[in-house]
Write a protein that holds these residues in place. Structure first.
Motif, PDB file in Angstrom:
ATOM      1  N   VAL A  18       0.838  -1.198   0.000  1.00  0.00           N
ATOM      2  CA  VAL A  18       0.000   0.000   0.000  1.00  0.00           C
ATOM      3  C   VAL A  18       0.878   1.256   0.000  1.00  0.00           C
ATOM      4  N   LYS A  19       1.927   1.273   0.829  1.00  0.00           N
ATOM      5  CA  LYS A  19       2.838   2.426   0.863  1.00  0.00           C
ATOM      6  C   LYS A  19       3.486   2.653  -0.493  1.00  0.00           C
ATOM      7  N   GLU A  20       3.969   1.575  -1.108  1.00  0.00           N
ATOM      8  CA  GLU A  20       4.606   1.708  -2.418  1.00  0.00           C
ATOM      9  C   GLU A  20       3.613   2.177  -3.475  1.00  0.00           C
ATOM     10  N   THR A  21       2.415   1.658  -3.425  1.00  0.00           N
ATOM     11  CA  THR A  21       1.391   2.058  -4.393  1.00  0.00           C
ATOM     12  C   THR A  21       1.024   3.521  -4.219  1.00  0.00           C
ATOM     13  N   LEU A  22       0.839   3.963  -2.979  1.00  0.00           N
ATOM     14  CA  LEU A  22       0.506   5.368  -2.729  1.00  0.00           C
ATOM     15  C   LEU A  22       1.651   6.294  -3.136  1.00  0.00           C
ATOM     16  N   ALA A  23       2.890   5.890  -2.865  1.00  0.00           N
ATOM     17  CA  ALA A  23       4.043   6.703  -3.267  1.00  0.00           C
ATOM     18  C   ALA A  23       4.119   6.803  -4.787  1.00  0.00           C
ATOM     19  N   LEU A  24       3.872   5.693  -5.478  1.00  0.00           N
ATOM     20  CA  LEU A  24       3.869   5.711  -6.937  1.00  0.00           C
ATOM     21  C   LEU A  24       2.719   6.561  -7.460  1.00  0.00           C
ATOM     22  N   LEU A  25       1.556   6.417  -6.864  1.00  0.00           N
ATOM     23  CA  LEU A  25       0.381   7.193  -7.253  1.00  0.00           C
ATOM     24  C   LEU A  25       0.668   8.695  -7.162  1.00  0.00           C
ATOM     25  N   LEU A  26       1.237   9.137  -6.052  1.00  0.00           N
ATOM     26  CA  LEU A  26       1.568  10.556  -5.878  1.00  0.00           C
ATOM     27  C   LEU A  26       2.659  11.001  -6.843  1.00  0.00           C
ATOM     28  N   SER A  27       3.656  10.155  -7.046  1.00  0.00           N
ATOM     29  CA  SER A  27       4.755  10.491  -7.953  1.00  0.00           C
ATOM     30  C   SER A  27       4.255  10.689  -9.376  1.00  0.00           C
ATOM     31  N   VAL A  28       3.427   9.767  -9.829  1.00  0.00           N
ATOM     32  CA  VAL A  28       2.848   9.880 -11.171  1.00  0.00           C
ATOM     33  C   VAL A  28       1.942  11.107 -11.237  1.00  0.00           C
ATOM     34  N   GLY A  29       1.171  11.320 -10.179  1.00  0.00           N
ATOM     35  CA  GLY A  29       0.263  12.471 -10.128  1.00  0.00           C
ATOM     36  C   GLY A  29       0.974  13.810 -10.149  1.00  0.00           C
ATOM     37  N   ILE A  30       2.231  13.827  -9.783  1.00  0.00           N
ATOM     38  CA  ILE A  30       3.017  15.068  -9.815  1.00  0.00           C
ATOM     39  C   ILE A  30       3.740  15.226 -11.152  1.00  0.00           C
ATOM     40  N   ILE A  31       4.503  14.214 -11.550  1.00  0.00           N
ATOM     41  CA  ILE A  31       5.384  14.330 -12.716  1.00  0.00           C
ATOM     42  C   ILE A  31       4.638  14.326 -14.046  1.00  0.00           C
ATOM     43  N   VAL A  32       3.699  13.426 -14.232  1.00  0.00           N
ATOM     44  CA  VAL A  32       3.016  13.311 -15.528  1.00  0.00           C
ATOM     45  C   VAL A  32       2.287  14.600 -15.914  1.00  0.00           C
ATOM     46  N   PRO A  33       1.507  15.231 -15.008  1.00  0.00           N
ATOM     47  CA  PRO A  33       0.861  16.483 -15.409  1.00  0.00           C
ATOM     48  C   PRO A  33       1.857  17.629 -15.630  1.00  0.00           C
ATOM     49  N   ILE A  34       2.959  17.619 -14.887  1.00  0.00           N
ATOM     50  CA  ILE A  34       3.972  18.659 -15.108  1.00  0.00           C
ATOM     51  C   ILE A  34       4.526  18.528 -16.522  1.00  0.00           C
ATOM     52  N   TRP A  35       4.903  17.311 -16.906  1.00  0.00           N
ATOM     53  CA  TRP A  35       5.434  17.103 -18.257  1.00  0.00           C
ATOM     54  C   TRP A  35       4.364  17.401 -19.310  1.00  0.00           C
ATOM     55  N   GLY A  36       3.186  16.843 -19.135  1.00  0.00           N
ATOM     56  CA  GLY A  36       2.129  17.013 -20.123  1.00  0.00           C
ATOM     57  C   GLY A  36       1.695  18.458 -20.318  1.00  0.00           C
ATOM     58  N   THR A  37       1.816  19.263 -19.268  1.00  0.00           N
ATOM     59  CA  THR A  37       1.376  20.660 -19.332  1.00  0.00           C
ATOM     60  C   THR A  37       2.486  21.621 -19.755  1.00  0.00           C
ATOM     61  N   PHE A  38       3.693  21.389 -19.258  1.00  0.00           N
ATOM     62  CA  PHE A  38       4.747  22.395 -19.418  1.00  0.00           C
ATOM     63  C   PHE A  38       5.889  21.996 -20.345  1.00  0.00           C
ATOM     64  N   HIS A  39       5.772  20.916 -21.077  1.00  0.00           N
ATOM     65  CA  HIS A  39       6.840  20.450 -21.963  1.00  0.00           C
ATOM     66  C   HIS A  39       7.273  21.504 -22.968  1.00  0.00           C
ATOM     67  N   SER A  40       6.335  22.272 -23.462  1.00  0.00           N
ATOM     68  CA  SER A  40       6.685  23.264 -24.492  1.00  0.00           C
ATOM     69  C   SER A  40       7.526  24.417 -23.937  1.00  0.00           C
ATOM     70  N   LEU A  41       7.511  24.598 -22.619  1.00  0.00           N
ATOM     71  CA  LEU A  41       8.329  25.659 -22.022  1.00  0.00           C
ATOM     72  C   LEU A  41       9.819  25.372 -22.139  1.00  0.00           C
ATOM     73  N   ILE A  42      10.174  24.104 -22.332  1.00  0.00           N
ATOM     74  CA  ILE A  42      11.588  23.779 -22.534  1.00  0.00           C
ATOM     75  C   ILE A  42      11.865  23.472 -24.009  1.00  0.00           C
ATOM     76  N   GLY A  43      10.937  23.830 -24.871  1.00  0.00           N
ATOM     77  CA  GLY A  43      11.152  23.737 -26.308  1.00  0.00           C
ATOM     78  C   GLY A  43      10.833  22.402 -26.946  1.00  0.00           C
ATOM     79  N   ILE A  44      10.174  21.516 -26.227  1.00  0.00           N
ATOM     80  CA  ILE A  44       9.823  20.214 -26.790  1.00  0.00           C
ATOM     81  C   ILE A  44       8.333  20.221 -27.111  1.00  0.00           C
ATOM     82  N   GLU A  45       8.023  20.014 -28.377  1.00  0.00           N
ATOM     83  CA  GLU A  45       6.629  20.094 -28.816  1.00  0.00           C
ATOM     84  C   GLU A  45       5.921  18.746 -28.852  1.00  0.00           C
TER      85      GLU A  45
END
Length: 182
Positions: A18-45
């Motif tokens: 459960v701890k590992e799943t929750l940690a993964l859930l939060l990690s994905v919930g942080i990184i994936v939207p950051i990449w999906g939303t802000f990728h173009s700010l670093i010049g990657i389309e």
């Protein structure tokens, strides 16, 4: 990374899972939207190659120490894909049956991929990364005429690197951090 503690009776400790799943859930919930939303700010389309390469990163057991090998394999694979598409579109080969050219090209490049990943060069030792980069390049560039590629090969390369380092490494790092704090 995903170590489950097995009790004497062979049952996986559910608290750890459960701890590992929750940690993964939060990690994905942080990184994936950051990449999906802000990728173009670093010049990657183009975003999808990053998700594909991060999937391979996790399939390779998400070891951050292997990030360079995986990213380098993707980079060589992207070059393999560019070479593959260039050969298939080479005007002198137009006189031959497309299937014959395709067969011979796949045969030679496939064997070369196995060879170069097994010659003992540590940085280029992950065959799945090379094949993945090759597939990503063909998928991203295959339907576009060579003369219209522009910066797309570079964008695909940068996106695959971001998939390993930003998405894969980011998720792994945050998950490890959270597991240590819990």
């Amino acid at each position: 990374m995903r170590k489950y503690y097995v009790r004497g009776d062979g049952i996986v400790d559910k608290k750890v899972k459960v701890k590992e799943t929750l940690a993964l859930l939060l990690s994905v919930g942080i990184i994936v939207p950051i990449w999906g939303t802000f990728h173009s700010l670093i010049g990657i389309e183009i975003t999808w190659p990053a998700f594909a390469s991060s999937a391979l990163f996790f399939a390779a057991n998400c070891k951050i120490r292997d990030s360079i090998n995986i990213a380098f394999g993707h980079a060589v694979g992207v070059m393999w894909g560019i070479m593959f598409l260039s050969i298939l579109n080479f005007p002198k080969f137009a006189q031959y049956d497309n299937r014959v050219v395709l067969f011979i090209t796949l045969c030679i490049l496939g064997m070369l991929a196995v060879f170069v990943t097994n010659i003992g060069f540590k940085l280029l030792s992950h065959l799945p990364s090379l094949f993945s980069g090759w597939a990503i390049a063909v998928g991203g560039l295959g339907s576009i005429p060579l003369v219209n590629w522009g910066n797309q090969p570079l964008d695909i390369f940068l996106s695959t690197a971001a998939g390993v380092f930003i998405i894969g490494g980011g998720i792994s790092s945050i998950q490890s951090y959270l597991l240590k704090k819990v």
